[in-house]
Design a protein around this motif. Structure first.
Motif, mmCIF file in Angstrom:
data_model
loop_
_atom_site.group_PDB
_atom_site.id
_atom_site.type_symbol
_atom_site.label_atom_id
_atom_site.label_comp_id
_atom_site.label_asym_id
_atom_site.label_seq_id
_atom_site.Cartn_x
_atom_site.Cartn_y
_atom_site.Cartn_z
ATOM 1 N N THR A 25 0.831 -1.203 0.000
ATOM 2 C CA THR A 25 0.000 0.000 0.000
ATOM 3 C C THR A 25 0.867 1.255 0.000
ATOM 4 N N ALA A 26 1.908 1.239 0.822
ATOM 5 C CA ALA A 26 2.795 2.398 0.895
ATOM 6 C C ALA A 26 3.480 2.664 -0.436
ATOM 7 N N LEU A 27 3.942 1.617 -1.092
ATOM 8 C CA LEU A 27 4.648 1.793 -2.358
ATOM 9 C C LEU A 27 3.701 2.149 -3.489
ATOM 10 N N ASP A 28 2.471 1.659 -3.433
ATOM 11 C CA ASP A 28 1.479 2.065 -4.430
ATOM 12 C C ASP A 28 1.212 3.563 -4.318
ATOM 13 N N ALA A 29 1.066 4.058 -3.081
ATOM 14 C CA ALA A 29 0.852 5.490 -2.885
ATOM 15 C C ALA A 29 2.049 6.293 -3.372
ATOM 16 N N ALA A 30 3.257 5.801 -3.090
ATOM 17 C CA ALA A 30 4.463 6.504 -3.533
ATOM 18 C C ALA A 30 4.519 6.577 -5.052
ATOM 19 N N ALA A 31 4.219 5.463 -5.714
ATOM 20 C CA ALA A 31 4.265 5.444 -7.181
ATOM 21 C C ALA A 31 3.261 6.416 -7.779
ATOM 22 N N ARG A 32 2.097 6.527 -7.165
ATOM 23 C CA ARG A 32 1.081 7.447 -7.668
ATOM 24 C C ARG A 32 1.528 8.905 -7.515
ATOM 25 N N LEU A 73 9.509 5.869 4.035
ATOM 26 C CA LEU A 73 9.357 4.416 4.084
ATOM 27 C C LEU A 73 9.159 3.888 5.505
ATOM 28 N N GLU A 74 8.846 4.780 6.453
ATOM 29 C CA GLU A 74 8.744 4.376 7.861
ATOM 30 C C GLU A 74 10.014 3.611 8.233
ATOM 31 N N GLY A 75 9.883 2.407 8.761
ATOM 32 C CA GLY A 75 11.072 1.630 9.102
ATOM 33 C C GLY A 75 11.552 0.726 7.990
ATOM 34 N N GLY A 76 10.914 0.813 6.818
ATOM 35 C CA GLY A 76 11.306 -0.025 5.696
ATOM 36 C C GLY A 76 10.565 -1.346 5.627
ATOM 37 N N TYR A 77 9.570 -1.526 6.499
ATOM 38 C CA TYR A 77 8.748 -2.745 6.513
ATOM 39 C C TYR A 77 9.621 -4.004 6.627
ATOM 40 N N PRO A 78 10.427 -4.065 7.686
ATOM 41 C CA PRO A 78 11.396 -5.168 7.820
ATOM 42 C C PRO A 78 10.750 -6.528 8.046
ATOM 43 N N GLY A 79 9.507 -6.556 8.528
ATOM 44 C CA GLY A 79 8.862 -7.831 8.789
ATOM 45 C C GLY A 79 8.255 -8.497 7.567
ATOM 46 N N GLU A 80 8.274 -7.823 6.424
ATOM 47 C CA GLU A 80 7.690 -8.393 5.212
ATOM 48 C C GLU A 80 8.764 -9.108 4.392
ATOM 49 N N PRO A 81 8.379 -10.031 3.519
ATOM 50 C CA PRO A 81 9.358 -10.805 2.744
ATOM 51 C C PRO A 81 10.367 -9.909 2.026
ATOM 52 N N GLY A 82 11.620 -10.251 2.159
ATOM 53 C CA GLY A 82 12.671 -9.461 1.518
ATOM 54 C C GLY A 82 13.176 -8.324 2.369
ATOM 55 N N GLY A 83 12.440 -7.984 3.435
ATOM 56 C CA GLY A 83 12.885 -6.967 4.371
ATOM 57 C C GLY A 83 13.029 -5.575 3.780
ATOM 58 N N VAL A 84 13.857 -4.789 4.428
ATOM 59 C CA VAL A 84 14.028 -3.386 4.063
ATOM 60 C C VAL A 84 14.582 -3.253 2.643
ATOM 61 N N GLU A 85 15.483 -4.154 2.270
ATOM 62 C CA GLU A 85 16.095 -4.050 0.944
ATOM 63 C C GLU A 85 15.049 -4.122 -0.165
ATOM 64 N N THR A 86 14.042 -4.971 -0.003
ATOM 65 C CA THR A 86 13.002 -5.065 -1.028
ATOM 66 C C THR A 86 12.217 -3.773 -1.135
ATOM 67 N N ALA A 87 11.915 -3.158 0.007
ATOM 68 C CA ALA A 87 11.208 -1.880 -0.026
ATOM 69 C C ALA A 87 12.031 -0.820 -0.748
ATOM 70 N N VAL A 88 13.321 -0.802 -0.499
ATOM 71 C CA VAL A 88 14.190 0.182 -1.143
ATOM 72 C C VAL A 88 14.285 -0.094 -2.641
ATOM 73 N N GLU A 89 14.447 -1.340 -3.023
ATOM 74 C CA GLU A 89 14.494 -1.684 -4.444
ATOM 75 C C GLU A 89 13.220 -1.236 -5.160
ATOM 76 N N ARG A 117 22.792 1.059 2.108
ATOM 77 C CA ARG A 117 23.833 1.763 1.367
ATOM 78 C C ARG A 117 24.452 0.863 0.305
ATOM 79 N N LYS A 118 24.717 -0.374 0.659
ATOM 80 C CA LYS A 118 25.302 -1.317 -0.293
ATOM 81 C C LYS A 118 24.366 -1.520 -1.481
ATOM 82 N N LEU A 119 23.081 -1.649 -1.193
ATOM 83 C CA LEU A 119 22.096 -1.821 -2.259
ATOM 84 C C LEU A 119 22.039 -0.589 -3.156
ATOM 85 N N VAL A 120 21.939 0.581 -2.542
ATOM 86 C CA VAL A 120 21.834 1.821 -3.316
ATOM 87 C C VAL A 120 23.060 2.009 -4.202
ATOM 88 N N ASP A 121 24.237 1.699 -3.661
ATOM 89 C CA ASP A 121 25.466 1.885 -4.429
ATOM 90 C C ASP A 121 25.571 0.921 -5.613
#
Length: 273
Positions: free
Chosen positions: A65-72, A85-101, A135-139
């Motif tokens: 839901t958060a990412l759908d709103a961001a895309a809009r 991104l709040e805390g990055g939704y770490p409890g969801e599959p893929g964790g924070v890195e997936t939210a950032v991707e 940071r590693k992901l972003v780089d």
């Protein structure tokens, strides 16, 4: 990821060389109003997004839901967008890195990541490790995403805490987070110029404050060295208050004192991306 997004990301970093004022939006129309007002960039507010979706702030939003709103929001404007991104939704599959991707794929040029959950600060070492992974992901991507590390020491301060104590605790976390890869530091809950001056002196990255009605002139913060000002959920609350007041006036039978609305033309615009 497009060349436009890459260019906007570089520009977003440069905007922190001076004072960047970021009104917060929560949906396409509010983002368009921020752009129409002349903002150089727009930030989303997770609280506003949550309320607009009928859920509570601070845990009510899921990642999709958060990412759908961001895309809009990103698709509705031509200026750079940074996403809460709040805390990055770490409890969801893929964790924070997936939210950032996914937020990079949506076209964002910046993110906020919180260092608290459930009303308590996260352990310093654990949050630093999260930021190192981000940071590693972003780089590894072509987009120079601006990572803004939110520090909630002032928001969650226990009764009896003093300003100097909170400044010292905040600076400790800020230095750790910047070393881990944060590009900027966001400290909501502090507006006192004396404390802000100490924070600017101790934080080795652009400092972001959150302000509301009654805050000192924003130029004062620029003089102190603050590099970013946002409003959090204030615009959302103001908009919804107007809805409540209008509805109350209608039900009371008199519309003499209600504020006039805007013309609908800007709200009729379709997606720009």
């Amino acid at each position: 990821m497009t060349s436009t997004q890459q260019r906007q990301a570089e520009e977003f970093h440069r905007l922190h060389d001076d004072l960047l004022i970021l009104p917060n939006a929560w949906d396409p129309p509010s983002a368009r109003m921020v752009e129409a007002a002349g903002a150089a960039a727009v930030a989303t507010t997770s609280a506003g997004v949550a309320w607009s979706r009928g859920v509570a702030d601070g845990g009510g939003l899921d990642r999709a839901t958060a990412l759908d709103a961001a895309a809009r929001v990103i698709g509705a404007v031509t200026i750079p967008v940074t996403v809460d991104l709040e805390g990055g939704y770490p409890g969801e599959p893929g964790g924070v890195e997936t939210a950032v991707e996914q937020v990079i794929e949506a076209g964002a040029v910046g993110i906020n990541l919180e260092d608290s959950a459930g009303g308590a600060l996260l352990p310093l070492a654990a949050q630093a490790e999260t930021l190192r992974r981000v940071r590693k992901l972003v780089d590894s991507t072509p987009v120079r995403l601006f990572v803004n590390a939110r520090i909630d020491t002032f928001l969650l301060a226990p009764a009896g805490s003093t300003g100097p104590d909170l400044v010292a605790a905040t600076i400790e976390r800020a230095r750790t987070f910047v070393k881990a890869g944060a590009d900027g530091v966001f400290v909501p809950g502090v507006t006192d110029p004396a404390l802000v001056r100490d924070l600017v002196a101790g934080v080795p990255a652009p400092l972001n404050l959150m302000v509301g009605r009654g805050a000192p002139p924003l130029a004062r913060y620029a003089e102190l060295g603050v590099r970013r000002i946002s409003a959090g959920p204030t615009l959302t609350l103001s908009a919804y208050r107007q809805v409540r007041d209008w509805a109350g006036a209608m039900l009371a039978g008199s519309l003499e004192d209600v504020p006039e609305g805007m013309e609908p033309g800007p709200l009729q615009a379709g997606p720009v991306r």
